[in-house]
Write an enzyme that holds these catalytic residues in place. Sequence first.
Site, PDB file in Angstrom:
ATOM      1  N   THR A  47       2.735  -1.417   0.189  1.00 25.40           N
ATOM      2  CA  THR A  47       2.828  -2.095   1.615  1.00 25.40           C
ATOM      3  C   THR A  47       3.316  -3.600   1.354  1.00 25.40           C
ATOM      4  O   THR A  47       2.553  -4.328   0.874  1.00 25.40           O
ATOM      5  CB  THR A  47       1.584  -2.101   2.412  1.00 25.40           C
ATOM      6  OG1 THR A  47       1.011  -0.615   2.350  1.00 25.40           O
ATOM      7  CG2 THR A  47       1.631  -2.436   3.843  1.00 25.40           C
TER       8      THR A  47
ATOM      9  N   LYS B  10       4.631   1.421   9.106  1.00 26.44           N
ATOM     10  CA  LYS B  10       3.608   1.298   8.362  1.00 26.44           C
ATOM     11  C   LYS B  10       2.544  -0.074   9.312  1.00 26.44           C
ATOM     12  O   LYS B  10       1.379   0.215   9.758  1.00 26.44           O
ATOM     13  CB  LYS B  10       3.420   0.837   6.892  1.00 26.44           C
ATOM     14  CG  LYS B  10       2.206   0.458   6.393  1.00 26.44           C
ATOM     15  CD  LYS B  10       1.224   1.628   5.835  1.00 26.44           C
ATOM     16  CE  LYS B  10       0.073   0.723   5.366  1.00 26.44           C
ATOM     17  NZ  LYS B  10      -0.848   1.852   5.071  1.00 26.44           N
TER      18      LYS B  10
ATOM     19  N   LYS C 219      -4.533  -7.683   5.318  1.00 27.91           N
ATOM     20  CA  LYS C 219      -3.353  -7.770   4.843  1.00 27.91           C
ATOM     21  C   LYS C 219      -2.137  -7.159   5.724  1.00 27.91           C
ATOM     22  O   LYS C 219      -1.236  -7.653   6.110  1.00 27.91           O
ATOM     23  CB  LYS C 219      -3.309  -6.874   3.642  1.00 27.91           C
ATOM     24  CG  LYS C 219      -1.687  -6.995   3.073  1.00 27.91           C
ATOM     25  CD  LYS C 219      -1.650  -6.125   1.441  1.00 27.91           C
ATOM     26  CE  LYS C 219      -0.277  -5.699   1.266  1.00 27.91           C
ATOM     27  NZ  LYS C 219      -0.127  -4.884   0.150  1.00 27.91           N
TER      28      LYS C 219
HETATM   29  P1  NAD Z   1      -4.330  -2.486  -6.897  1.00 27.18           P
HETATM   30  O1  NAD Z   1      -4.533  -4.130  -6.817  1.00 27.18           O
HETATM   31  O2  NAD Z   1      -5.516  -1.509  -7.252  1.00 27.18           O
HETATM   32  O3  NAD Z   1      -3.180  -2.002  -7.873  1.00 27.18           O
HETATM   33  C1  NAD Z   1      -1.950  -2.751  -7.980  1.00 27.18           C
HETATM   34  C2  NAD Z   1      -1.748  -2.715  -9.375  1.00 27.18           C
HETATM   35  O4  NAD Z   1      -0.469  -3.388  -9.851  1.00 27.18           O
HETATM   36  C3  NAD Z   1      -2.610  -3.698 -10.141  1.00 27.18           C
HETATM   37  O5  NAD Z   1      -3.501  -2.782 -11.107  1.00 27.18           O
HETATM   38  C4  NAD Z   1      -1.993  -4.675 -10.827  1.00 27.18           C
HETATM   39  O6  NAD Z   1      -2.342  -4.945 -12.417  1.00 27.18           O
HETATM   40  C5  NAD Z   1      -0.371  -3.938 -10.928  1.00 27.18           C
HETATM   41  N1  NAD Z   1       0.495  -4.985 -11.160  1.00 27.18           N
HETATM   42  C6  NAD Z   1       0.492  -5.883 -10.374  1.00 27.18           C
HETATM   43  N2  NAD Z   1       1.810  -6.612 -10.953  1.00 27.18           N
HETATM   44  C7  NAD Z   1       2.196  -6.006 -11.860  1.00 27.18           C
HETATM   45  C8  NAD Z   1       3.354  -6.228 -12.779  1.00 27.18           C
HETATM   46  N3  NAD Z   1       4.277  -7.297 -12.659  1.00 27.18           N
HETATM   47  N4  NAD Z   1       3.613  -5.162 -13.585  1.00 27.18           N
HETATM   48  C9  NAD Z   1       2.809  -3.975 -13.646  1.00 27.18           C
HETATM   49  N5  NAD Z   1       1.703  -3.815 -13.007  1.00 27.18           N
HETATM   50  C10 NAD Z   1       1.562  -4.937 -11.853  1.00 27.18           C
HETATM   51  O7  NAD Z   1      -3.965  -2.020  -5.224  1.00 27.18           O
HETATM   52  P2  NAD Z   1      -3.942  -0.592  -4.687  1.00 27.18           P
HETATM   53  O8  NAD Z   1      -5.255  -0.437  -3.844  1.00 27.18           O
HETATM   54  O9  NAD Z   1      -3.342   0.479  -5.554  1.00 27.18           O
HETATM   55  O10 NAD Z   1      -2.782  -0.880  -3.600  1.00 27.18           O
HETATM   56  C11 NAD Z   1      -1.324  -0.819  -4.109  1.00 27.18           C
HETATM   57  C12 NAD Z   1      -0.596  -1.005  -2.643  1.00 27.18           C
HETATM   58  O11 NAD Z   1      -0.847   0.081  -1.796  1.00 27.18           O
HETATM   59  C13 NAD Z   1      -0.838  -2.286  -1.731  1.00 27.18           C
HETATM   60  O12 NAD Z   1       0.502  -2.565  -1.410  1.00 27.18           O
HETATM   61  C14 NAD Z   1      -1.686  -1.761  -0.629  1.00 27.18           C
HETATM   62  O13 NAD Z   1      -1.471  -2.641   0.293  1.00 27.18           O
HETATM   63  C15 NAD Z   1      -1.236  -0.533  -0.779  1.00 27.18           C
HETATM   64  N6  NAD Z   1      -2.055   0.551   0.073  1.00 27.18           N
HETATM   65  C16 NAD Z   1      -3.330   0.569  -0.379  1.00 27.18           C
HETATM   66  C17 NAD Z   1      -4.151   1.434   0.337  1.00 27.18           C
HETATM   67  C18 NAD Z   1      -5.758   1.594  -0.367  1.00 27.18           C
HETATM   68  O14 NAD Z   1      -6.480   2.140   0.139  1.00 27.18           O
HETATM   69  N7  NAD Z   1      -5.959   0.736  -1.722  1.00 27.18           N
HETATM   70  C19 NAD Z   1      -4.002   2.331   1.368  1.00 27.18           C
HETATM   71  C20 NAD Z   1      -2.615   2.042   1.833  1.00 27.18           C
HETATM   72  C21 NAD Z   1      -1.821   1.319   1.050  1.00 27.18           C
END
Ligand code: NAD
Length: 308
Positions: free
Chosen positions: A96, A171, A246
Amino acid sequence: MTTTVAFIGLGHMGGPMAANLVSAGYRVLGHDLVESCLSAAVAAGVEAARSAAEAAAVADVVITMLPAGRHVLSLYGPEGLLAAARPGTLFVDCSTIDVADSRAAHAAAEAAGHRSLDAPVSGGVVGAEAGTLTFMAGGEEGAFAQAEPLLAVMGKKAVHCGDAGAGQAAKICNNMILGVSMIAVSEAFVLAESLGLSDQALYDVASAASGQCWALTVNCPVPGPVPASPANRDYRPGFAAPLMAKDLQLAANSLRAGGIDAELGLRAAELYARFAEGPGADQDFSGIVRAIRAASSNTTDALKGSTT
Ligand code: NAD
């Protein structure tokens, strides 16, 4: 021939999404900066890549699931994934991110000779694990058609919303409705309490009347009327307040950029930012009812006093 997927970002969402692709028979090369995320994915059958670029170089499809736009743009950027991938690779960004960042990512991918799709999700970690996410996608028709079989593995529904950035737009618009309506429902419960009306009575009326909405009938912010709502488990998420903050911030960016007179959307972004930085840091977004109640205690006492 088996489609090879590079999956970058194996966190709360990306980890289970990648695991579902493996279960469906895809070859998945994964990368994450955090070792524990990578090893959990490897345990689910993902092949560990030493870098994101190494995974992208052999992939037919590159999926990113990263925290914010700056992560996507820096990974796509000079000497990054776009340069490493073979021409014509499909890039699907499920993170997102800001609509403007998403459009910039599309433009960079296309300039490098690739196809690209923004495909943010709703459904949370539960949906990611169960493969029941909803994808909202933006990009050209051919990119969407190519991504559809993968989206069908990770989710139950995929809507093609329009051109580049349209998925992100859908979204943030949806979540702005949700954030504003959760505040409205919560304020109504606090007002009802101050007027001596029970939570159940307000629920029974509003859920069958014109106040009906998801924030009331599915994610009800007070315990009791909807047994499965997070309010009944001390506001454990669910949809965590920092994620709502966010998404509302992204909506606020677009509201300001577009000069939109949306007072409630902007105010909801402020209220959720404050809540997420304080008591809501580890709560479901419906916990904002407690912040409203706490901030209203004087008013509530005064109202109660005026009725006695
Ligand atoms: P998260 O922080 O658990 O996962 C993100 C991952 O990206 C982390 O493990 C981090 O180490 C990795 N990362 C960051 N930079 C990196 C790089 N350069 N190379 C490789 N890996 C890298 O976050 P999440 O909860 O999995 O959410 C991910 C996305 O999904 C976000 O944009 C969030 O807004 C969206 N989202 C989350 C949810 C939810 O319920 N968690 C729901 C809908 C949307």
